[in-house]
Design an enzyme around this catalytic site. Structure first.
Site, PDB file in Angstrom:
ATOM      1  N   PRO A  76       0.819  -1.220   0.000  1.00 18.16           N
ATOM      2  CA  PRO A  76       0.000   0.000   0.000  1.00 18.16           C
ATOM      3  C   PRO A  76       0.849   1.264   0.000  1.00 18.16           C
ATOM      4  O   PRO A  76       1.920   1.304   0.604  1.00 18.16           O
ATOM      5  CB  PRO A  76      -0.779  -0.113   1.317  1.00 18.16           C
ATOM      6  CG  PRO A  76       0.076  -0.953   2.202  1.00 18.16           C
ATOM      7  CD  PRO A  76       0.843  -1.886   1.305  1.00 18.16           C
ATOM      8  N   GLY A  77       0.388   2.264  -0.711  1.00 17.39           N
ATOM      9  CA  GLY A  77       1.017   3.581  -0.684  1.00 17.39           C
ATOM     10  C   GLY A  77      -0.005   4.567  -0.136  1.00 17.39           C
ATOM     11  O   GLY A  77       0.041   4.987   1.014  1.00 17.39           O
ATOM     12  N   ARG A  78      -1.001   4.858  -0.995  1.00 13.93           N
ATOM     13  CA  ARG A  78      -2.003   5.869  -0.650  1.00 13.93           C
ATOM     14  C   ARG A  78      -2.728   5.578   0.672  1.00 13.93           C
ATOM     15  O   ARG A  78      -3.008   6.487   1.448  1.00 13.93           O
ATOM     16  CB  ARG A  78      -3.043   5.939  -1.776  1.00 13.93           C
ATOM     17  CG  ARG A  78      -3.990   7.104  -1.710  1.00 13.93           C
ATOM     18  CD  ARG A  78      -5.039   7.002  -2.815  1.00 13.93           C
ATOM     19  NE  ARG A  78      -4.518   6.394  -3.994  1.00 13.93           N
ATOM     20  CZ  ARG A  78      -4.057   7.062  -5.054  1.00 13.93           C
ATOM     21  NH1 ARG A  78      -4.110   8.365  -5.068  1.00 13.93           N
ATOM     22  NH2 ARG A  78      -3.583   6.420  -6.101  1.00 13.93           N
ATOM     23  N   CYS A 106       0.991  29.218 -15.757  1.00 14.27           N
ATOM     24  CA  CYS A 106       0.415  29.674 -17.016  1.00 14.27           C
ATOM     25  C   CYS A 106      -0.013  28.480 -17.842  1.00 14.27           C
ATOM     26  O   CYS A 106       0.664  28.092 -18.809  1.00 14.27           O
ATOM     27  CB  CYS A 106       1.420  30.529 -17.771  1.00 14.27           C
ATOM     28  SG  CYS A 106       1.607  32.114 -16.992  1.00 14.27           S
TER      29      CYS A 106
HETATM   30  C1  PLP Z   1       3.725  -1.946  -8.362  1.00 14.38           C
HETATM   31  C2  PLP Z   1       2.969  -1.024  -7.477  1.00 14.38           C
HETATM   32  N1  PLP Z   1       2.797  -1.356  -6.192  1.00 14.38           N
HETATM   33  C3  PLP Z   1       2.149  -0.550  -5.341  1.00 14.38           C
HETATM   34  C4  PLP Z   1       1.609   0.660  -5.749  1.00 14.38           C
HETATM   35  C5  PLP Z   1       0.941   1.520  -4.739  1.00 14.38           C
HETATM   36  O1  PLP Z   1      -0.344   1.862  -5.070  1.00 14.38           O
HETATM   37  P1  PLP Z   1      -1.268   2.613  -4.055  1.00 14.38           P
HETATM   38  O2  PLP Z   1      -0.602   3.864  -3.640  1.00 14.38           O
HETATM   39  O3  PLP Z   1      -2.497   2.853  -4.821  1.00 14.38           O
HETATM   40  O4  PLP Z   1      -1.484   1.704  -2.885  1.00 14.38           O
HETATM   41  C6  PLP Z   1       1.748   1.044  -7.086  1.00 14.38           C
HETATM   42  C7  PLP Z   1       1.199   2.314  -7.564  1.00 14.38           C
HETATM   43  O5  PLP Z   1       1.323   2.734  -8.663  1.00 14.38           O
HETATM   44  C8  PLP Z   1       2.452   0.170  -7.979  1.00 14.38           C
HETATM   45  O6  PLP Z   1       2.628   0.500  -9.262  1.00 14.38           O
END
Ligand code: PLP
Length: 420
Positions: free
Chosen positions: A273-275, A345
């Site tokens: 997970p990132g977001r 711009c």
């Molecule tokens: C390979 C991979 N893993 C994990 C992520 C993380 O995604 P998210 O921020 O939606 O959890 C991404 C996002 O582009 C990704 O490309």
């Protein structure tokens, strides 16, 4: 972040005080909330009885201070470039806690990653061939394209026929044999089919996982798999009617993964997970510079940030809630419809979801500070110097106190690599 007497606070600090101290625009991240987000995820997996390994997707926000903060709270890092791997090493993650999944890895990139012993999920046959040119033996994972897509915008859907990523399920056995013939050993399968999906998409996620399960069962006849990686993608609510995952829905998510792991019988389940970890903890504060006074067909407010600072509305038509830091409860004020425009711009440089989506706001004045919400992920990490505008400072709130984690750029940063 909390709202008290119509004011936005981070801990006990007013948003305007942070702008006074560090300048505008300014990214503010509530690190205390990140720990809660991690806990919510971990709890769901605990409920279903599956030990999950969380690999944070660094691309969402690659601040060194954030990576250091995460170091003792999660298993590892999902890097999308060699420098994301390198900064993770610098943050204190050991190489075996870092893996990279990237569509392009040059010979120099691979040389670095292999020397450092960083995990690689290969994206193509070509990457197998090139790794084998450098080393006689290496363990690799394979990124699978399940040929199903998921996610809130076409640019961030990474599965399906028209995707540049990964290897099709029917080609995975061939990839394993190709690797074996060249001295490499496949020990994992990886799949990330798209980003920013919500509970309503769990059905699609389940289908993707079923493809992974079948692919892994077949792959298991040709190699010993030790991990399955189910990617990232869990979203956060952005539009007013969208809802955050409930505990129950996170448990459903965990259960889908558990079923797959049970069927394939691998040791490790990974997610990236990132977001979900960092998106809702970040706010972009930006000051109103100009307000139209009847000379334009609509009410236009120009702020001191642009899509070079926060690009998601411009890139994806993404909706991000915007609040005035001193008029947070809009029901208490006279309202007007505004285009909240950036300082670049370029006509598409607006923070509304589109040029036509005018935002209902309390009547605005010059020098008001606006808070653009849910900007912790894919905000600073996608920023640029377009129009020779500076990238802003970043501040973390830790135990209720502010800490500068990145200085605002200055003119020297704009020109330092130029040769005239
Ligand atoms: C390979 C991979 N893993 C994990 C992520 C993380 O995604 P998210 O921020 O939606 O959890 C991404 C996002 O582009 C990704 O490309």
């Amino acid at each position: 972040m909390k709202i008290k007497n119509n004011q936005i606070y981070f801990g006990e600090i007013k948003a305007e005080e942070l702008v006074e101290k560090f300048g505008s625009p300014l990214y503010v991240y509530d690190f205390d909330q990140i720990a809660n987000n991690i806990e919510r995820l971990k709890r769901a997996f605990k409920i279903v009885g599956l030990k999950i390994k969380i690999y944070y997707a660094t691309k969402a926000n690659s601040s060194l201070a954030l990576l250091r903060f995460l170091k003792d709270k999660i298993e590892g890092i999902d890097a999308s470039s060699p420098y994301e791997a390198r900064i993770s090493l610098e943050a204190g993650f050991s190489p075996h806690r870092i893996m990279i999944t990237a569509p392009a890895l040059t010979i120099e990139d691979l040389g670095y990653l292999l020397r450092k012993n960083i995990g690689i999920n290969i994206d193509s046959f070509s990457q197998i061939d090139q790794i084998a040119k450098i080393v006689n033996f290496y363990r690799i994972g394979i990124r699978v394209n399940p040929l199903i897509e998921i996610g809130s915008h076409q640019h961030i859907r990474t599965g399906g026929k028209y995707s540049k990523f990964g290897i099709m399920p029917i080609k995975v056995t061939e990839a394993i044999k190709r690797a074996k013939n060249k001295g490499l050993e496949v020990n994992g399968l990886h799949c990330h089919a798209g980003s920013n999906w919500l509970a309503k998409d769990l059905i699609t996620f389940k289908k993707i996982t079923e493809v992974m399960t079948k692919t892994a069962q077949k792959a298991g006849k040709f190699t010993k798999l030790t991990y399955l990686d189910f990617g990232g993608g869990l979203g956060i609510p952005l539009k007013p009617k969208e809802k955050n995952f409930t505990t129950n829905q996170l448990v459903q998510y965990a259960n889908i993964i558990k079923k797959s792991i049970n069927k394939v019988k691998v040791k490790e389940a990974r997610i990236e997970p990132g977001r979900f970890l960092i998106g809702d903890v970040g706010v972009l504060l930006t000051k109103v510079v100009h307000i139209s006074k009847g000379e334009k067909p609509i009410n236009v407010v120009i702020v001191d940030a642009g899509f070079n600072v926060f690009g998601r509305p411009f890139l994806y038509g993404a909706y991000h809630q915007i609040i005035v830091t001193t008029k947070a409860n809009i029901n208490k004020f006279h309202l007007k419809k505004y285009m909240i425009a950036g300082n670049l711009c370029e006509s598409g440089d607006v923070f509304n979801a589109s040029k036509k989506e005018l935002r209902i706001m309390p009547i605005l004045e010059e020098n008001d500070i606006l808070a653009i919400l849910n900007t912790g992920a894919y905000g600073f990490s996608m920023s640029s110097q377009f129009n020779l505008r500076l990238r802003p400072a970043e501040v973390a709130i830790i135990n209720g106190k502010d800490k500068l984690i990145r200085k605002k750029e200055d003119y020297q940063d704009l020109i330092k690599n130029q040769i005239a």
